[in-house]
Design a protein around this motif. Structure first.
Motif: not given
Length: 311
Positions: A76-102
């Motif tokens: 929610d930095a509103r354009g501020e460059e040096n802000s910390r991340a409030d939420t950190i996620m890794i979204a992963s898509y496996n095209p071979g299995k068609g699976t989605y992970k978070l």
């Protein structure tokens, strides 16, 4: 006889030609529809966002297993460059299995940040943008990230209100109001974008950030279920247009459409989730000059994250 065969062959060629013309016309009509829907969504949001996007360098690598891994950050930095991340996620898509992970990485996770010593993982974004956070995740967890997306919270609100005009059904487990800008009461109810954002950001209780991450994953899975339907496909171009002004990413619109279509084209598709640090792999500590942190067993969490993404 020869003349009859010639007439039949000519007739078949004509049918093929008509069929191809109809196919091209259909593809053209769908492309135009998608374009105008995308532009309509874009126009709706551009004036409201009003924030210039910071341009980041991101030297991401393709995952060695062929997966598409995306670093998703909530801000929610509103354009501020040096802000910390409030939420950190890794979204992963496996095209071979068609699976989605978070996989969610808790922001107070205490790790080694290249060139900056040890600190909370969310400070990497402030120190060096999404690429330093990418390097931090690679160094500590040995996961390659090809893309990044920083989502402004207002974009989340607009997406929810556009995709679900009647709200998203959620079972709110307790009264919530502190530091979220809205008031929520317990019970099953349909939440609009603003109230749903408040729900996933709340952490002013005994479980703190652990409860917040659990709610985030709960909502993401529920959104996945409700989005994954044939009825959502026609809305997809407009939805992408709506969130585009609120998202800073190195993915192009074609990549986003491809993965989103693949996800919502199968009803009942599920999203698998993981939290880092995993259970029994961390201790609550207080570090001078840093504050309260989660001191983790790096090897245990590296192994857990890699096994989750690969299996």
């Amino acid at each position: 006889m020869r003349s009859d065969r010639h007439i039949k062959k000519k007739h078949r060629r004509r049918l093929w030609s008509v069929g191809l013309i109809m196919l091209f016309l259909l593809i053209g009509a769908l492309s135009l529809y998608s374009y105008f829907q995308y532009q309509a969504g874009l126009k709706d949001s551009q004036e409201e966002s009003g924030q210039p996007k910071v341009e980041y360098t991101f030297n991401g690598d393709r995952d060695k297993n062929g997966h598409t891994n995306i670093l998703l950050l909530g801000s929610d930095a509103r354009g501020e460059e040096n802000s910390r991340a409030d939420t950190i996620m890794i979204a992963s898509y496996n095209p071979g299995k068609g699976t989605y992970k978070l996989a969610s990485i808790m922001r107070d996770t205490y790790v080694s940040i290249p060139g900056h010593g040890e600190n909370k993982i969310n400070t990497a974004l402030a120190f060096g943008g999404p690429d330093l956070l990418r390097q931090t995740i690679k160094e500590n967890f040995d996961v390659d990230l090809q893309y990044y997306g920083i989502v402004d919270f207002q974009g989340f609100v607009r997406l929810i209100d556009t995709a679900f005009p009647h709200g998203v059904e959620v079972d709110v487990e307790k009264s919530m109001s502190k530091n979220i800008g809205v008031k929520l009461e317990p019970g099953i109810q349909k939440l609009d974008g603003e109230h749903l954002l408040g729900y996933v950001r709340f952490r002013q209780d005994a479980v703190g950030d652990f409860g917040r991450v659990e709610r985030q994953q709960k909502v993401m899975k529920e959104l996945g279920k409700q989005l994954a339907s044939v009825q959502t496909l026609p809305k997809l171009p407009k939805l992408i247009g709506v969130v585009t002004p609120f998202v800073n990413t190195n993915m192009d619109t074609g990549d986003i459409l491809y993965m989103a279509r693949g996800f919502i084209s199968e009803e009942g598709r599920s999203v698998q989730t993981l939290r880092i640090p995993v259970e029994n792999s961390f201790q609550n500590q207080r570090i001078s000059g840093v504050g309260a942190v989660l001191a983790i067993d790096v090897e245990t969490n590296r192994q857990a994250l890699n096994e989750f993404l690969v299996k």
